[in-house]
Design an enzyme around this catalytic site. Structure first.
Site, short mmCIF file in Angstrom:
data_model
loop_
_atom_site.label_atom_id
_atom_site.label_comp_id
_atom_site.label_asym_id
_atom_site.label_seq_id
_atom_site.Cartn_x
_atom_site.Cartn_y
_atom_site.Cartn_z
N HIS A 198 0.81 -1.21 0.00
CA HIS A 198 0.00 0.00 0.00
C HIS A 198 0.85 1.27 0.00
O HIS A 198 0.34 2.34 -0.32
CB HIS A 198 -0.95 -0.02 1.19
CG HIS A 198 -1.99 -1.10 1.09
ND1 HIS A 198 -2.83 -1.44 2.13
CD2 HIS A 198 -2.33 -1.91 0.05
CE1 HIS A 198 -3.63 -2.42 1.73
NE2 HIS A 198 -3.34 -2.72 0.48
N SER A 202 -0.17 -1.16 -6.01
CA SER A 202 -0.09 -2.45 -6.68
C SER A 202 0.26 -2.27 -8.15
O SER A 202 0.04 -1.21 -8.73
CB SER A 202 -1.43 -3.18 -6.55
OG SER A 202 -1.42 -4.38 -7.27
N LYS A 224 -15.77 -6.37 -5.48
CA LYS A 224 -15.11 -7.40 -6.31
C LYS A 224 -14.58 -8.54 -5.45
O LYS A 224 -14.67 -9.71 -5.84
CB LYS A 224 -13.97 -6.76 -7.12
CG LYS A 224 -13.32 -7.72 -8.11
CD LYS A 224 -12.37 -6.99 -9.03
CE LYS A 224 -11.11 -6.55 -8.31
NZ LYS A 224 -10.23 -7.70 -7.97
N ASP A 225 -14.06 -8.21 -4.26
CA ASP A 225 -13.57 -9.26 -3.37
C ASP A 225 -14.70 -10.14 -2.85
O ASP A 225 -14.45 -11.25 -2.37
CB ASP A 225 -12.82 -8.63 -2.17
CG ASP A 225 -11.43 -8.16 -2.56
OD1 ASP A 225 -10.95 -8.57 -3.63
OD2 ASP A 225 -10.82 -7.39 -1.79
N GLU A 267 2.78 -34.18 -0.15
CA GLU A 267 1.53 -33.58 -0.61
C GLU A 267 1.74 -32.93 -1.98
O GLU A 267 2.86 -32.58 -2.36
CB GLU A 267 1.04 -32.53 0.39
CG GLU A 267 0.59 -33.11 1.72
CD GLU A 267 -0.71 -33.90 1.60
OE1 GLU A 267 -1.79 -33.32 1.84
OE2 GLU A 267 -0.65 -35.10 1.28
#
Length: 370
Positions: A198, A202, A224-225, A267
Site C-alpha cells: 500500500h 499495486s 469485487k472481493d 503432498e
C-alpha cells in the site's frame, strides 16, 4: 480515543481510501483470498489443537478421536486439511500472477511475499507430520535428514530437531509447538507485506503503479472481493463430497518406524520441489537445487528496471514456466524408474533455465531503450 482513532485511520487507509488502479481484474482477488484462508486455517487449527495430543503413542489416535468422538470435529479436520490445499492453490496463482505482471519491481513486496511462501511451506510440512501416519512420519525422516548436508553443523542440527537419534515423540512435540506458533509470525509478515504494497501501490494490467489511474478501494474493489464467497461455497461443497481425494492412502495407517512405505510421496503442493530433489543423485547438489528452486526468485528483486516491459516475451516465458512446473509436479509422484528418471532431470533443467532466462531478459531489456 486517540488509539482508536489511529486504528480506524489505519483500517480506513487499508480498506476504504486506498488508491487502487482502475484496471485491476479478478486475478487481484488472489491476495485477498489468501488472507481469508490464512485466518480460516488459524481458527480451524486452534480448534483442533484443543483435542490433539503431541505424543508418538497417542497422536494418531487423537486424530481419530477428533474425527469420530468430538462434536463436529470431523468438519474442522476436513476443512483444515483441505484448507491447506486451497491456500496453496491461491498462493501459486498469486505468484504466477506476480510473474505475469512483473510484480518483482516492487522489491519489498516481492521479497516479503517469497518469505511468506517459504514459511507457509514449512508450516504445511509440520502440520502434515502431526497426523503421525506412515507417509507423514517417513516424510519427516527424509526431509529433516536433508539438513545434514549443512557444512560442520548439519548433523548437530538434525540431532537437535530430532531430540535424539531418530524421529520420535520429542520430534513430534517440537513440530507441534512450531506449527502452532509459526502462523502468528506469518500474520505479522503478511501485515508488513500489505503495508509495503500500500505504500508503493499495486501493479496493474497496465504494468505500472503510478498515480494517474487511481480510484478508492471501496466500494468498487470490496465488492469485487465479494466474489470470493463463490470460491468458499465451492470449497465447502467439494470438501464434504471429496474430503480425502487430495490425500494419500498411507495417511490412514499409523506410523511404523520399522517399515517404510514402498513409495514416499509428499503432498501435491511439494511435488515439483520433490521432483527436483530426486532428479539429482548427489545429496548436497539435490538439496541446493531444492532451495534454489525458490530462492532464485529473490534475485529478481535485486534488479532495477523501471523503463521497459517486454510483455509478450515475458508472458510466453511465464506460460512455459507454469507448464514445466506442472510436469515436474506430475513427475514428483511417479515411481523411480524409466522414463521418469530421465524426464525429471530434463524438466528440472528447463525449470531453472526458464527462471534464469526471465531474470536475464528483465536485467537486459532496459538496455534496449536507453
Amino acid at each position: 480515543m486517540k488509539i482508536n482513532n489511529s486504528l480506524l485511520n489505519f483500517v480506513n487507509g487499508m480498506l476504504v481510501t486506498l488508491p487502487s488502479s482502475k484496471t485491476l481484474t479478478l486475478s487481484w482477488n488472489f491476495g485477498s483470498m489468501l488472507g481469508m484462508v490464512l485466518i480460516f486455517q488459524i481458527l480451524t487449527g486452534t480448534f483442533l489443537a484443543f483435542y490433539y495430543t503431541p505424543d508418538s503413542l497417542m497422536a494418531f489416535s487423537t486424530v481419530q478421536y477428533i474425527m469420530y468422538e468430538v462434536n463436529f470435529g470431523w468438519v474442522f479436520r476436513i476443512f483444515h486439511f483441505n484448507g491447506a490445499s486451497l491456500f496453496f492453490i491461491f498462493l501459486y496463482l498469486h505468484i504466477f500472477k506476480g510473474l505475469f505482471f512483473m510484480s518483482y519491481r516492487l522489491k519489498k513486496v516481492w521479497m516479503s511475499g517469497l518469505t511468506i511462501y517459504l514459511l507457509v511451506m514449512m508450516e504445511a510440512f509440520m502440520g502434515y507430520v502431526l497426523v503421525w501416519a506412515q507417509m507423514s512420519f517417513w516424510a519427516a525422516v527424509v526431509i529433516t535428514s536433508l539438513l545434514s548436508v549443512i557444512p560442520i553443523w548439519g548433523p548437530t542440527i538434525v540431532t537437535w530437531i530430532w531430540s535424539g537419534f531418530g524421529v520420535t515423540g520429542a520430534t513430534l512435540k517440537f513440530f507441534f509447538v512450531l506449527h502452532f506458533l509459526l502462523p502468528w509470525a506469518i500474520l505479522v509478515i503478511v501485515l508488513g507485506h500489505l503495508i509495503f504494497l500500500h505504500s508503493t501501490g499495486s501493479t496493474s494490467s497496465l504494468y505500472c503503479h503510478g498515480d494517474y489511474d487511481k480510484v478508492c478501494f471501496s466500494p468498487e474493489y470490496l465488492g469485487k472481493d465479494a466474489y470470493n464467497i463463490v470460491i468458499w461455497l465451492l470449497f465447502i461443497v467439494l470438501s464434504l463430497i471429496y474430503p480425502f481425494n487430495l490425500g494419500d492412502a498411507e495417511m490412514f495407517i499409523e506410523a511404523d518406524p520399522m517399515m517404510s512405505p514402498v513409495h514416499i510421496v509428499p503432498e501435491w503442493y511439494f511435488l515439483f520441489a520433490y521432483a527436483i530433489l530426486r532428479a539429482i543423485p548427489n545429496k548436497v547438489l539435490g538439496v541446493v537445487a531444492l532451495l534454489m528452486s525458490i530462492v532464485t526468485f529473490y534475485f529478481f528483486a535485486l534488479v532495477n528496471n523501471y523503463t521497459s516491459c517486454l510483455t509478450k516475451l515475458n508472458k510466453f516465458l511465464v506460460f512455459m514456466f507454469i507448464i514445466s512446473s506442472t510436469i515436474l509436479s506430475w513427475l514428483g509422484q511417479c515411481t523411480v524408474e524409466d522414463p521418469f528418471t530421465i524426464l525429471s532431470p530434463l524438466f528440472s533443467f528447463i525449470y531453472f533455465g526458464l527462471a534464469y532466462l526471465m531474470l536475464f531478459i528483465f536485467m537486459s531489456s532496459k538496455l534496449l531503450f536507453k
